[in-house]
Design an enzyme around this catalytic site. Structure first.
Site, PDB file in Angstrom:
ATOM      1  N   LYS A  22     -48.727   8.209   1.924  1.00 17.28           N
ATOM      2  CA  LYS A  22     -47.660   7.535   0.074  1.00 17.28           C
ATOM      3  C   LYS A  22     -46.461   8.362   0.337  1.00 17.28           C
ATOM      4  CE  LYS A  22     -49.493  10.587  -3.335  1.00 17.28           C
ATOM      5  NZ  LYS A  22     -48.421  10.948  -4.611  1.00 17.28           N
ATOM      6  N   ASN A  23     -46.130   9.467  -0.143  1.00 13.64           N
ATOM      7  CA  ASN A  23     -45.120  10.306  -0.122  1.00 13.64           C
ATOM      8  C   ASN A  23     -44.008   9.907   0.736  1.00 13.64           C
ATOM      9  OD1 ASN A  23     -46.526  11.211  -2.012  1.00 13.64           O
ATOM     10  ND2 ASN A  23     -46.824  13.380  -1.589  1.00 13.64           N
ATOM     11  N   ARG A  91     -45.033   9.137 -12.136  1.00 15.37           N
ATOM     12  CA  ARG A  91     -43.460  10.965 -11.911  1.00 15.37           C
ATOM     13  C   ARG A  91     -42.974  10.635 -10.806  1.00 15.37           C
ATOM     14  NH1 ARG A  91     -41.476  14.259  -9.894  1.00 15.37           N
ATOM     15  NH2 ARG A  91     -40.375  15.468 -11.353  1.00 15.37           N
ATOM     16  N   CYS A 115     -46.450  17.078 -16.270  1.00 14.89           N
ATOM     17  CA  CYS A 115     -47.995  16.383 -16.077  1.00 14.89           C
ATOM     18  C   CYS A 115     -49.222  17.717 -15.433  1.00 14.89           C
ATOM     19  CB  CYS A 115     -46.889  16.405 -14.172  1.00 14.89           C
ATOM     20  SG  CYS A 115     -48.124  16.087 -12.860  1.00 14.89           S
ATOM     21  N   ARG A 120     -42.848  20.272 -13.819  1.00 17.43           N
ATOM     22  CA  ARG A 120     -42.088  19.651 -13.089  1.00 17.43           C
ATOM     23  C   ARG A 120     -40.549  18.646 -13.647  1.00 17.43           C
ATOM     24  NH1 ARG A 120     -46.838  16.080  -9.790  1.00 17.43           N
ATOM     25  NH2 ARG A 120     -44.475  16.224  -8.326  1.00 17.43           N
ATOM     26  N   PRO A 121     -40.081  19.718 -13.487  1.00 14.99           N
ATOM     27  CA  PRO A 121     -38.643  19.200 -14.249  1.00 14.99           C
ATOM     28  C   PRO A 121     -37.160  18.545 -12.664  1.00 14.99           C
ATOM     29  CG  PRO A 121     -38.310  21.755 -13.511  1.00 14.99           C
ATOM     30  CD  PRO A 121     -39.488  21.276 -13.485  1.00 14.99           C
ATOM     31  N   ASP A 123     -34.269  18.871 -12.530  1.00 16.31           N
ATOM     32  CA  ASP A 123     -32.793  19.357 -12.684  1.00 16.31           C
ATOM     33  C   ASP A 123     -32.146  19.488 -11.832  1.00 16.31           C
ATOM     34  OD1 ASP A 123     -34.392  21.632 -12.363  1.00 16.31           O
ATOM     35  OD2 ASP A 123     -33.628  23.166 -12.299  1.00 16.31           O
ATOM     36  N   LEU A 124     -32.877  19.513 -10.412  1.00 10.27           N
ATOM     37  CA  LEU A 124     -32.407  20.054  -9.156  1.00 10.27           C
ATOM     38  C   LEU A 124     -31.693  18.546  -8.395  1.00 10.27           C
ATOM     39  CD1 LEU A 124     -34.596  23.260  -7.416  1.00 10.27           C
ATOM     40  CD2 LEU A 124     -32.102  23.117  -8.635  1.00 10.27           C
ATOM     41  N   ASP A 306     -50.080  20.573  -1.797  1.00 11.15           N
ATOM     42  CA  ASP A 306     -51.418  19.301  -1.933  1.00 11.15           C
ATOM     43  C   ASP A 306     -52.880  19.785  -0.991  1.00 11.15           C
ATOM     44  OD1 ASP A 306     -49.052  17.748  -2.891  1.00 11.15           O
ATOM     45  OD2 ASP A 306     -48.729  16.833  -1.618  1.00 11.15           O
ATOM     46  N   ARG A 398     -54.592   6.362  -6.565  1.00  4.20           N
ATOM     47  CA  ARG A 398     -53.279   6.493  -6.891  1.00  4.20           C
ATOM     48  C   ARG A 398     -52.693   6.797  -5.501  1.00  4.20           C
ATOM     49  NH1 ARG A 398     -50.873  10.609  -9.996  1.00  4.20           N
ATOM     50  NH2 ARG A 398     -49.810  10.811  -8.442  1.00  4.20           N
TER      51      ARG A 398
HETATM   52  N1  EPU Z   1     -38.695  22.061  -8.918  1.00  2.64           N
HETATM   53  C1  EPU Z   1     -37.704  22.513  -9.845  1.00  2.64           C
HETATM   54  N2  EPU Z   1     -36.705  21.453 -10.571  1.00  2.64           N
HETATM   55  C2  EPU Z   1     -36.657  19.896 -10.490  1.00  2.64           C
HETATM   56  C3  EPU Z   1     -37.543  19.477  -9.025  1.00  2.64           C
HETATM   57  C4  EPU Z   1     -38.309  20.732  -8.809  1.00  2.64           C
HETATM   58  O1  EPU Z   1     -37.843  23.356 -10.528  1.00  2.64           O
HETATM   59  O2  EPU Z   1     -35.395  19.641 -10.056  1.00  2.64           O
HETATM   60  C5  EPU Z   1     -39.843  22.488  -8.929  1.00  2.64           C
HETATM   61  C6  EPU Z   1     -40.799  21.985  -9.446  1.00  2.64           C
HETATM   62  O3  EPU Z   1     -41.213  22.565 -10.749  1.00  2.64           O
HETATM   63  C7  EPU Z   1     -42.406  22.518  -8.220  1.00  2.64           C
HETATM   64  C8  EPU Z   1     -40.889  22.753  -6.899  1.00  2.64           C
HETATM   65  O4  EPU Z   1     -39.303  22.631  -7.289  1.00  2.64           O
HETATM   66  O5  EPU Z   1     -42.378  24.358  -8.084  1.00  2.64           O
HETATM   67  C9  EPU Z   1     -41.111  22.450  -6.183  1.00  2.64           C
HETATM   68  O6  EPU Z   1     -41.656  20.925  -6.402  1.00  2.64           O
HETATM   69  P1  EPU Z   1     -40.634  19.116  -5.183  1.00  2.64           P
HETATM   70  O7  EPU Z   1     -39.249  18.787  -6.421  1.00  2.64           O
HETATM   71  O8  EPU Z   1     -40.897  19.528  -4.226  1.00  2.64           O
HETATM   72  O9  EPU Z   1     -42.260  18.286  -6.073  1.00  2.64           O
HETATM   73  P2  EPU Z   1     -41.541  17.053  -6.407  1.00  2.64           P
HETATM   74  O10 EPU Z   1     -40.619  16.228  -5.228  1.00  2.64           O
HETATM   75  O11 EPU Z   1     -41.629  16.170  -7.145  1.00  2.64           O
HETATM   76  C10 EPU Z   1     -43.651  16.113  -4.123  1.00  2.64           C
HETATM   77  C11 EPU Z   1     -44.614  15.440  -4.036  1.00  2.64           C
HETATM   78  C12 EPU Z   1     -45.959  16.019  -4.907  1.00  2.64           C
HETATM   79  C13 EPU Z   1     -46.213  17.638  -3.898  1.00  2.64           C
HETATM   80  C14 EPU Z   1     -44.265  18.641  -4.435  1.00  2.64           C
HETATM   81  C15 EPU Z   1     -44.286  19.668  -3.176  1.00  2.64           C
HETATM   82  C16 EPU Z   1     -44.145  13.126  -3.676  1.00  2.64           C
HETATM   83  C17 EPU Z   1     -44.215  11.920  -4.321  1.00  2.64           C
HETATM   84  N3  EPU Z   1     -44.484  14.089  -4.298  1.00  2.64           N
HETATM   85  O12 EPU Z   1     -43.180  15.591  -5.541  1.00  2.64           O
HETATM   86  O13 EPU Z   1     -47.250  15.625  -3.801  1.00  2.64           O
HETATM   87  O14 EPU Z   1     -47.291  18.052  -4.321  1.00  2.64           O
HETATM   88  O15 EPU Z   1     -43.570  17.196  -3.122  1.00  2.64           O
HETATM   89  O16 EPU Z   1     -44.797  19.833  -1.477  1.00  2.64           O
HETATM   90  O17 EPU Z   1     -42.875  13.230  -2.667  1.00  2.64           O
HETATM   91  C18 EPU Z   1     -49.281  14.656  -4.226  1.00  2.64           C
HETATM   92  O18 EPU Z   1     -49.477  13.556  -4.007  1.00  2.64           O
HETATM   93  O19 EPU Z   1     -50.528  15.376  -4.907  1.00  2.64           O
HETATM   94  C19 EPU Z   1     -48.168  15.389  -5.097  1.00  2.64           C
HETATM   95  C20 EPU Z   1     -47.903  16.093  -6.254  1.00  2.64           C
END
Ligand code: EPU
Length: 419
Positions: A22-23, A91, A115, A120-121, A123-124, A306, A398
């Site tokens: 999925k991811n 998301r 969420c 889940r910001p 900002d990065l 996950d 999902r």
């Molecule tokens: N974060 C920030 N700022 C940002 C982005 C992230 O502070 O701009 C923080 C997040 O709040 C978190 C950490 O950085 O504490 C890591 O978040 P990440 O951005 O890596 O998460 P994501 O890319 O939104 C993906 C997967 C998630 C998985 C995470 C971590 C997808 C679609 N989603 O989310 O998958 O948990 O990476 O490996 O790829 C799931 O499949 O159930 C799921 C939630």
């Protein structure tokens, strides 16, 4: 709305095939927006999240054809606005920002809301776009990013909780069409990021370093169509390995990528389970008495967040005291209260769960709150006495392709009924 009834106590045995990730599929589908030529993607899992992503692509003007796992997307033209009613269901819709900015030099996407697994910001992601020369504005719940042109830059994407997966994907997808070279430091090294980089390189991008913390992207003028096979879903694979550990008499997962599963298989062998590995398959065998574990979630190659909920389900009936710490999403513990309703003995101390293994769980009506927490409740139900009723099954749909059917194939007594 459907619910899943798990009649506990049946041992699992046999083998199942793992679906495409999925991811990986979500950002790769978004990346098809980077070219006007057709892209064909194989092993796209049949999930509500991939359906949502295809709806977004169609809303933006792409043509989509889908036939049993193969999706062809042709985005001859693309709009640059993805409104709230199209993106709010998922998301991960935020990963159309990067390709739209890359191709159209502007993108407007509704901001993802909160969420249950945390704040889940993004900002990065925005910091990365800004470094490439984009300006941004938040208005009416939407974020608009725009730039007359994108220029390569050196960007550090490491945040307070480590690297960001979709942030790395997004900035990489914008940078492939920027002028000059972009270096992303603190990049996510997850296999799904590598899969996206592979696909982008097949489209004509020049990306090096995927799988490390440093990506080097040499911008190109345009990308072309490509064909790609999505990698196996390591979280689905891990979930079935844990199911096999919880209730198995020998469960084999086929079409998997054992190399991506090392942290998970190490955790299971740490608990005393025997794992047999072949090229594309893994078998988890029962052990005598499972052992408790200390576990921390970390970015890849560490133990994945996950899989944390599913491990909590396993450790809830493992003799002794286990300690699980969640470092990626410190609040991701919605499953704990529900597992306690089934008789688990767990205490939360900040981002750490202290689990005292119990000898038995009992079936109960429980509520799915997010994808992985829901899977954990189904797994706990396999071992519990009596019937576990997991409601709000749409969370499971999902991200797991036919979870109930695959568990049935392994001998679980599980049914899906209308609520
Ligand atoms: N974060 C920030 N700022 C940002 C982005 C992230 O502070 O701009 C923080 C997040 O709040 C978190 C950490 O950085 O504490 C890591 O978040 P990440 O951005 O890596 O998460 P994501 O890319 O939104 C993906 C997967 C998630 C998985 C995470 C971590 C997808 C679609 N989603 O989310 O998958 O948990 O990476 O490996 O790829 C799931 O499949 O159930 C799921 C939630």
């Amino acid at each position: 709305m459907d619910k899943i009834l798990v009649h506990g106590g049946n041992g699992l045995a046999g083998s199942i095939k793992i679906s495409g990730s999925k991811n990986s599929a979500l950002p790769i589908l978004a990346a098809t927006l980077l070219t006007r030529e057709p892209c064909t993607i194989h092993r796209v899992p049949d999930l509500s999240d991939t359906h949502y992503m295809l709806q977004i692509l169609m809303h933006l003007g792409a043509q989509v054809e889908r036939a049993s796992g193969t999706v062809t997307v042709t985005a001859e033209k693309t709009d640059s606005v993805a409104p709230y009613d199209v993106v709010r269901k998922m998301r991960a819709s935020v990963c159309v920002l990067g390709p739209l900015l890359g191709r159209c030099k502007e993108a407007t996407v509704a901001l993802p809301g909160g969420c249950v697994i945390g704040d889940r910001p993004i900002d990065l992601h925005l910091k990365g776009f800004e470094a490439l020369g984009a300006a941004m504005r938040v208005q009416g719940g939407d974020v608009k990013v725009f730039a007359p042109k994108l220029n390569g830059a050196v960007i550090n994407l490491r945040g307070k909780f480590g690297p960001t997966v979709l942030g790395t994907d997004n900035v990489m997808m914008a940078a492939v069409l920027a002028e000059g070279t972009t270096v992303i430091e603190g990049a996510a090294a997850e296999p799904e990021v590598c899969d996206l980089a592979d696909f982008l390189n097949k489209m004509g991008a020049k990306i090096e370093g995927a799988g490390t913390r440093r990506l080097i992207i040499e911008g190109v003028k345009e990308l072309h169509g490509a064909e790609h096979d999505i990698i196996p879903d390591r979280i689905e694979a891990g979930t079935f390995l844990v199911a096999g550990a919880i209730a198995g008499k020998g469960v084999t997962i086929n079409r998997a990528e054992p190399q991506h599963l090392t942290a998970i298989t190490n955790a299971l062998t740490g608990c005393g389970f025997k794992i047999e590995a072949k090229k594309n398959s893994l078998t988890v065998l029962p052990n005598g008495v499972a052992k408790p574990l200390e576990l921390e979630t970390e970015p890849y190659p560490g133990f994945p967040t996950d899989m944390q909920a599913q491990m909590c389900a396993l450790l809830s009936t493992t003799d002794g005291i286990s300690v699980v710490t969640e470092n990626v999403f410190p609040q991701r513990y919605m499953h704990v209260a529900e597992l306690k309703r089934m008789g688990a003995n767990m205490q939360l101390e900040g981002s750490t769960a202290v689990i005292q293994g119990v000898h038995r769980l009992t079936g109960a009506p429980v509520m799915a709150s997010d994808l992985r927490a829901s899977a954990a409740l189904v797994l706990a139900g396999l071992k519990a006495e009596g019937i576990t009723e997991v409601s709000r099954v749409y969370h499971i749909d999902r991200g797991y392709e036919h979870l109930d059917e695959k568990l049935s194939e392994l001998g679980a007594h599980i049914e899906r009924v209308k609520e």
